[in-house]
Motif scaffolding. Structure first.
Motif, PDB file in Angstrom:
ATOM      1  N   GLY A   1      39.542  25.896  41.436  1.00  0.00           N
ATOM      2  CA  GLY A   1      40.122  27.230  41.414  1.00  0.00           C
ATOM      3  C   GLY A   1      39.677  27.967  40.170  1.00  0.00           C
ATOM      4  N   GLN A   2      40.454  28.979  39.788  1.00  0.00           N
ATOM      5  CA  GLN A   2      40.148  29.754  38.588  1.00  0.00           C
ATOM      6  C   GLN A   2      41.325  29.702  37.630  1.00  0.00           C
ATOM      7  N   GLY A   3      41.017  29.592  36.340  1.00  0.00           N
ATOM      8  CA  GLY A   3      42.049  29.674  35.318  1.00  0.00           C
ATOM      9  C   GLY A   3      42.421  31.123  35.040  1.00  0.00           C
ATOM     10  N   LEU A   4      43.551  31.313  34.387  1.00  0.00           N
ATOM     11  CA  LEU A   4      44.045  32.657  34.096  1.00  0.00           C
ATOM     12  C   LEU A   4      43.863  33.056  32.634  1.00  0.00           C
ATOM     13  N   GLN A   5      43.715  32.080  31.757  1.00  0.00           N
ATOM     14  CA  GLN A   5      43.618  32.371  30.327  1.00  0.00           C
ATOM     15  C   GLN A   5      42.403  33.251  30.030  1.00  0.00           C
ATOM     16  N   GLY A   6      42.646  34.312  29.267  1.00  0.00           N
ATOM     17  CA  GLY A   6      41.573  35.223  28.892  1.00  0.00           C
ATOM     18  C   GLY A   6      41.215  36.241  29.956  1.00  0.00           C
ATOM     19  N   LYS A   7      41.900  36.184  31.105  1.00  0.00           N
ATOM     20  CA  LYS A   7      41.643  37.134  32.189  1.00  0.00           C
ATOM     21  C   LYS A   7      42.546  38.363  32.032  1.00  0.00           C
ATOM     22  N   THR A   8      42.272  39.379  32.834  1.00  0.00           N
ATOM     23  CA  THR A   8      43.040  40.632  32.777  1.00  0.00           C
ATOM     24  C   THR A   8      43.854  40.800  34.048  1.00  0.00           C
ATOM     25  N   ILE A   9      45.147  41.082  33.877  1.00  0.00           N
ATOM     26  CA  ILE A   9      46.008  41.401  35.008  1.00  0.00           C
ATOM     27  C   ILE A   9      46.268  42.899  35.018  1.00  0.00           C
ATOM     28  N   GLY A  10      46.127  43.509  36.170  1.00  0.00           N
ATOM     29  CA  GLY A  10      46.418  44.923  36.355  1.00  0.00           C
ATOM     30  C   GLY A  10      47.731  45.074  37.099  1.00  0.00           C
ATOM     31  N   ILE A  11      48.723  45.665  36.444  1.00  0.00           N
ATOM     32  CA  ILE A  11      50.047  45.857  37.034  1.00  0.00           C
ATOM     33  C   ILE A  11      50.128  47.266  37.611  1.00  0.00           C
ATOM     34  N   VAL A  12      50.364  47.368  38.900  1.00  0.00           N
ATOM     35  CA  VAL A  12      50.529  48.671  39.543  1.00  0.00           C
ATOM     36  C   VAL A  12      52.024  48.916  39.696  1.00  0.00           C
ATOM     37  N   GLY A  13      52.564  49.751  38.809  1.00  0.00           N
ATOM     38  CA  GLY A  13      53.997  50.010  38.778  1.00  0.00           C
ATOM     39  C   GLY A  13      54.665  49.196  37.687  1.00  0.00           C
ATOM     40  N   LEU A  14      54.678  49.725  36.465  1.00  0.00           N
ATOM     41  CA  LEU A  14      55.205  48.975  35.325  1.00  0.00           C
ATOM     42  C   LEU A  14      56.685  49.295  35.114  1.00  0.00           C
ATOM     43  N   GLY A  15      57.480  49.058  36.181  1.00  0.00           N
ATOM     44  CA  GLY A  15      58.929  49.125  36.050  1.00  0.00           C
ATOM     45  C   GLY A  15      59.452  47.792  35.567  1.00  0.00           C
ATOM     46  N   GLY A  16      60.707  47.496  35.890  1.00  0.00           N
ATOM     47  CA  GLY A  16      61.306  46.264  35.416  1.00  0.00           C
ATOM     48  C   GLY A  16      60.588  45.019  35.893  1.00  0.00           C
ATOM     49  N   ILE A  17      60.298  44.954  37.199  1.00  0.00           N
ATOM     50  CA  ILE A  17      59.644  43.763  37.742  1.00  0.00           C
ATOM     51  C   ILE A  17      58.194  43.694  37.276  1.00  0.00           C
ATOM     52  N   GLY A  18      57.514  44.830  37.255  1.00  0.00           N
ATOM     53  CA  GLY A  18      56.142  44.855  36.772  1.00  0.00           C
ATOM     54  C   GLY A  18      56.038  44.383  35.334  1.00  0.00           C
ATOM     55  N   ALA A  19      56.981  44.831  34.495  1.00  0.00           N
ATOM     56  CA  ALA A  19      56.982  44.400  33.093  1.00  0.00           C
ATOM     57  C   ALA A  19      57.270  42.907  32.980  1.00  0.00           C
TER      58      ALA A  19
END
Length: 319
Positions: free
Chosen positions: A141-159
């Motif tokens: 699979g792929q690791g997550l460290q050093g990757k970028t996450i894009g949050i669409v909707g930075l409300g409570g759950i997004g944060a």
């Protein structure tokens, strides 16, 4: 005493708190009440406690009658409630924000781990009895460290999702109608981007925006084509935000690496193409499904009803 109708099964604690002060009629079965039965059930109600399985529209409001004061929806989202129709009839609408934030973010991040580390595939192999053996290149699979996450909707759950991503060593970018509070941006190290740029630069795109006409099929073929072919799409918000047919085609073609979905366009139906694919993790709308969270959601809805019927302000009004 006022008449309170609970249209679906909710934790008993919330029903009991309502029954301590009012006459309560509650549908106490797992299966949703039929529309015909629901229209009869709500007649004469002063308050409704509703679930996402019920469409609260003009027909239902009129069936309840002019004495109806409040609709308390047991969810953060309220796309099942015609808020304008309620407003026209002077009916208050409430939802249940905040109490399900962490549970839903946990589910979204769990889906990300499942699809990026191919955990669902691995479990299916074990359960099927298919022979397997450890190897350096087996189910990589792929690791997550050093990757970028894009949050669409930075409300409570997004944060909350962004905080989990930061704990895994990810960088955070986000897209929303308005910039988030400066202190939140500083905490998350988050940069605001337009949607197209977020899609182009993110290794993971996680959807946390509310569903509305403006966000219907927000992610379709055009948007998926902008994403990296190594990127993952996570949706724990509402199913129709994603064009499922376009997503199936993108997953089949390798346009993106995979997806994790807790919600679907035509719930409880799931697109057949998704069921055929290994590069997608699927869950049956479990975002808030912990004992603690569902109890808190139901109690907040009940507390909103009790407040209105006492002549007090609602705790969590919509609009």
């Amino acid at each position: 005493m006022s008449r309170v109708v609970v249209t679906g099964r909710i934790p008993r604690q919330a029903v009991d708190s309502l029954a301590a002060e009012h006459d309560v009629v509650a549908h106490d079965e797992e299966d949703a009440v039929s529309r015909e039965a629901l229209l009869e059930m709500v007649r004469g109600a002063d308050a409704l406690v509703t679930l996402l399985t019920e469409s609260v529209d003009a027909e239902l409001l009129d069936a309840a009658g002019p004495q109806l004061k409040v609709v308390a929806n047991v969810a953060v989202g309220y796309n099942n409630v015609d808020v304008d129709a309620c407003r026209e009839r002077d009916v208050l609408v409430t939802n249940t924000p905040d109490v399900l934030t962490d549970a839903t973010a946990d589910t979204a991040f769990g889906l990300l781990l499942m699809v990026s580390r191919r955990l669902g595939e691995g479990e299916r192999i074990i359960r099927s009895g298919t022979p397997w053996k450890w190897g350096m290149f087996y189910l990589l699979g792929q690791g997550l460290q050093g990757k970028t996450i894009g949050i669409v909707g930075l409300g409570g759950i997004g944060a909350a999702m962004a905080r989990r991503a930061r704990a895994f060593g990810m960088d955070v970018v986000y897209h929303s109608r308005r910039p988030c509070a400066p202190e939140l941006a500083e905490e998350l190290g988050a940069t605001r981007l337009d949607l197209a740029e977020l899609l182009r630069t993110s290794d993971v795109v996680s959807l946390h925006c509310p569903y509305s006409e403006a966000t219907h099929h927000l992610i379709g073929a055009e948007q998926l084509a902008l994403m990296k072919d190594t990127a993952y799409l996570i949706n724990s918000a509402r199913g129709p935000i994603v064009d499922e047919e376009a997503l199936v085609q993108a997953l089949r073609a390798g346009t993106i690496a995979g997806a994790g979905l807790d919600v679907f366009e035509q719930e409880p139906e799931v697109h057949e193409g998704l069921l055929e694919l290994e590069n997608v993790a699927l869950a049956p709308h479990l975002g808030s499904a912990t004992v603690e969270t569902r109890t808190a959601m139901a109690q907040l809805a009940a507390d909103n009803v009790l407040a209105v019927l006492r002549g007090e302000a609602t705790l969590t009004p919509v609009g």
